[in-house]
Write an enzyme that holds these catalytic residues in place. Sequence first.
Site, PDB file in Angstrom:
ATOM      1  CG  ASP A   1     -39.821 -95.930 -45.748  1.00 47.69           C
ATOM      2  OD1 ASP A   1     -39.044 -95.011 -46.056  1.00 47.69           O
ATOM      3  OD2 ASP A   1     -41.044 -95.807 -45.751  1.00 47.69           O
TER       4      ASP A   1
ATOM      5  NE  ARG B   1     -34.766 -91.078 -46.617  1.00 49.93           N
ATOM      6  CZ  ARG B   1     -35.918 -90.798 -47.227  1.00 49.93           C
ATOM      7  NH1 ARG B   1     -36.748 -89.944 -46.724  1.00 49.93           N
ATOM      8  NH2 ARG B   1     -36.245 -91.410 -48.333  1.00 49.93           N
TER       9      ARG B   1
ATOM     10  CE1 TYR C   1     -45.789 -90.278 -46.841  1.00 52.27           C
ATOM     11  CE2 TYR C   1     -45.062 -89.875 -44.598  1.00 52.27           C
ATOM     12  CZ  TYR C   1     -44.880 -89.744 -45.963  1.00 52.27           C
ATOM     13  OH  TYR C   1     -43.806 -89.055 -46.449  1.00 52.27           O
TER      14      TYR C   1
HETATM   15  O1  CP3 Z   1     -30.184 -93.640 -44.577  1.00 50.99           O
HETATM   16  C1  CP3 Z   1     -31.280 -93.597 -44.016  1.00 50.99           C
HETATM   17  O2  CP3 Z   1     -31.760 -92.550 -43.560  1.00 50.99           O
HETATM   18  C2  CP3 Z   1     -31.983 -94.896 -43.723  1.00 50.99           C
HETATM   19  C3  CP3 Z   1     -33.200 -95.200 -44.308  1.00 50.99           C
HETATM   20  C4  CP3 Z   1     -34.460 -94.346 -44.359  1.00 50.99           C
HETATM   21  C5  CP3 Z   1     -35.312 -94.359 -45.490  1.00 50.99           C
HETATM   22  N1  CP3 Z   1     -36.449 -93.678 -45.190  1.00 50.99           N
HETATM   23  C6  CP3 Z   1     -34.997 -95.037 -46.761  1.00 50.99           C
HETATM   24  C7  CP3 Z   1     -35.778 -94.728 -47.966  1.00 50.99           C
HETATM   25  C8  CP3 Z   1     -35.093 -93.566 -43.378  1.00 50.99           C
HETATM   26  C9  CP3 Z   1     -34.600 -93.176 -41.998  1.00 50.99           C
HETATM   27  C10 CP3 Z   1     -36.351 -93.160 -43.916  1.00 50.99           C
HETATM   28  C11 CP3 Z   1     -37.338 -92.374 -43.168  1.00 50.99           C
HETATM   29  C12 CP3 Z   1     -38.521 -91.847 -43.867  1.00 50.99           C
HETATM   30  N2  CP3 Z   1     -39.273 -92.444 -44.837  1.00 50.99           N
HETATM   31  C13 CP3 Z   1     -39.134 -90.623 -43.544  1.00 50.99           C
HETATM   32  C14 CP3 Z   1     -38.688 -89.692 -42.433  1.00 50.99           C
HETATM   33  C15 CP3 Z   1     -37.543 -88.851 -42.862  1.00 50.99           C
HETATM   34  C16 CP3 Z   1     -37.919 -87.768 -43.830  1.00 50.99           C
HETATM   35  O3  CP3 Z   1     -37.335 -87.773 -44.927  1.00 50.99           O
HETATM   36  O4  CP3 Z   1     -38.776 -86.949 -43.499  1.00 50.99           O
HETATM   37  C17 CP3 Z   1     -40.250 -90.478 -44.388  1.00 50.99           C
HETATM   38  C18 CP3 Z   1     -41.207 -89.292 -44.410  1.00 50.99           C
HETATM   39  C19 CP3 Z   1     -40.332 -91.639 -45.198  1.00 50.99           C
HETATM   40  C20 CP3 Z   1     -41.374 -91.975 -46.215  1.00 50.99           C
HETATM   41  C21 CP3 Z   1     -40.804 -92.221 -47.553  1.00 50.99           C
HETATM   42  N3  CP3 Z   1     -40.111 -93.356 -47.911  1.00 50.99           N
HETATM   43  C22 CP3 Z   1     -40.876 -91.399 -48.694  1.00 50.99           C
HETATM   44  C23 CP3 Z   1     -41.567 -90.050 -48.734  1.00 50.99           C
HETATM   45  C24 CP3 Z   1     -40.208 -92.057 -49.736  1.00 50.99           C
HETATM   46  C25 CP3 Z   1     -40.106 -91.660 -51.190  1.00 50.99           C
HETATM   47  C26 CP3 Z   1     -39.392 -90.418 -51.433  1.00 50.99           C
HETATM   48  C27 CP3 Z   1     -37.910 -90.501 -51.173  1.00 50.99           C
HETATM   49  O5  CP3 Z   1     -37.397 -89.768 -50.324  1.00 50.99           O
HETATM   50  O6  CP3 Z   1     -37.233 -91.293 -51.858  1.00 50.99           O
HETATM   51  C28 CP3 Z   1     -39.702 -93.266 -49.210  1.00 50.99           C
HETATM   52  C29 CP3 Z   1     -38.876 -94.250 -49.924  1.00 50.99           C
HETATM   53  C30 CP3 Z   1     -37.476 -94.400 -49.405  1.00 50.99           C
HETATM   54  N4  CP3 Z   1     -37.140 -94.565 -48.099  1.00 50.99           N
HETATM   55  C31 CP3 Z   1     -36.280 -94.442 -50.180  1.00 50.99           C
HETATM   56  C32 CP3 Z   1     -35.227 -94.659 -49.295  1.00 50.99           C
HETATM   57  C33 CP3 Z   1     -33.782 -94.845 -49.628  1.00 50.99           C
HETATM   58  C34 CP3 Z   1     -36.183 -94.343 -51.705  1.00 50.99           C
HETATM   59  C35 CP3 Z   1     -36.506 -95.669 -52.270  1.00 50.99           C
HETATM   60  C36 CP3 Z   1     -35.859 -95.962 -53.596  1.00 50.99           C
HETATM   61  O7  CP3 Z   1     -34.728 -96.456 -53.630  1.00 50.99           O
HETATM   62  O8  CP3 Z   1     -36.529 -95.736 -54.604  1.00 50.99           O
END
Ligand code: CP3
Length: 343
Positions: free
Chosen positions: A73, A24, A147
């Site tokens: 994502d 992330r 999910y």
């Molecule tokens: O830099 C990176 O890692 C690249 C992008 C990336 C995102 N999500 C962007 C994102 C990656 C590799 C993920 C993987 C992801 N997404 C996982 C596995 C990794 C982990 O953290 O366990 C999971 C479980 C998700 C599901 C997900 N997507 C959640 C739970 C959320 C909301 C909570 C949060 O962490 O923000 C997202 C949204 C998300 N995915 C955001 C980002 C940058 C936030 C979106 C925003 O800008 O509001």
Amino acid sequence: MPEPLFLRACWREEVERTPVWLMRQAGRYMRAYREVRRRHSFMELCKNPRLAAEVTLQPVRAFRVDAAIIFSDILLIAECMGARLEYTRAGPKLEPVRTPEGVEALRVPDAGTEMGYLLEAIRLAKQKLGNTPLIGFAGAPFTLASYLIEGGTSRSFMQTKRLMFTSPDTFSELMGKLTSAVAGLLNAQIEAGADALQVFDSWVGCLSPGDYERYVLPHMKRLMRSIDSRGEVPVIHFVNQAGGFLESVSQAGGDVVGVDWRVPIDIAWRRIGYSFGIQGNLDPLALFAPDRELELRVREVLQRAASRPGHIFNLGHGVHRATPERRVRLLVELVRRLSSRSA
Ligand code: CP3
């Protein structure tokens, strides 16, 4: 051009210092990201290849990490499969899938066409990255299933386990479809030019070792066998809170296992065996500790990994959104300096 450090470490070759990137690493803790995000929703970012590629590069430019991960994502594949998906302030929301009919209705998409925006983002990011490797990724079937079944993020995984225990056939059918969909998605990313892949099993730690072996491992084995990497694209298998069953995790295959901080990295490595690389495993909240304490903790991870070929430095889970950017910069500098084999 020399083979990049990160890829050499994935193949367990000797390296002059330990490569580092952060799960992330692109996201809301970065000012540059929030700037782009003011003008576009998260979904728009993911589906706009130019913006997704730009955001992918932000942490590479800002912190000199050794790898980029494509901005996307894990849940977008669920949308392609036919589940309604929405990102809200409270996190992702999906239309729950808990019945045989619900599972039946899910489609295994053709990632090559239906996730074209992601593949185009990979091609664009590759052009801009030069010699820095690009990681493609997907959610692991269990994490995606949780999910879909829960309809979002969960604490107890009540619905997931209820379906698993009361309707194992329906659960297995869902896992099978997700495995096929994820395999297609990962292979499409190889085709588009990803240099490495990571599979995120973020929530698998809610299971007992026995349930992992019975309900998850067979699908993970099939997934790993289905990845058509021709031995050229290393696969990282990240598991969170799976300290109770790392031996089973290693049976799935892959090249590198990513672990969280709840297991000392040397012990995790011994348990999975040295034929795997290992990625991890600093507590993401160590980035909130004073400089001196952060340095001690970085030293500890490096000392435990003992310069054995195959260590990739990372956090044990994603960067917390409240993390100051200067702490991430310091972390990357510390890993570079303290792991230098000539020092
Ligand atoms: O830099 C990176 O890692 C690249 C992008 C990336 C995102 N999500 C962007 C994102 C990656 C590799 C993920 C993987 C992801 N997404 C996982 C596995 C990794 C982990 O953290 O366990 C999971 C479980 C998700 C599901 C997900 N997507 C959640 C739970 C959320 C909301 C909570 C949060 O962490 O923000 C997202 C949204 C998300 N995915 C955001 C980002 C940058 C936030 C979106 C925003 O800008 O509001």
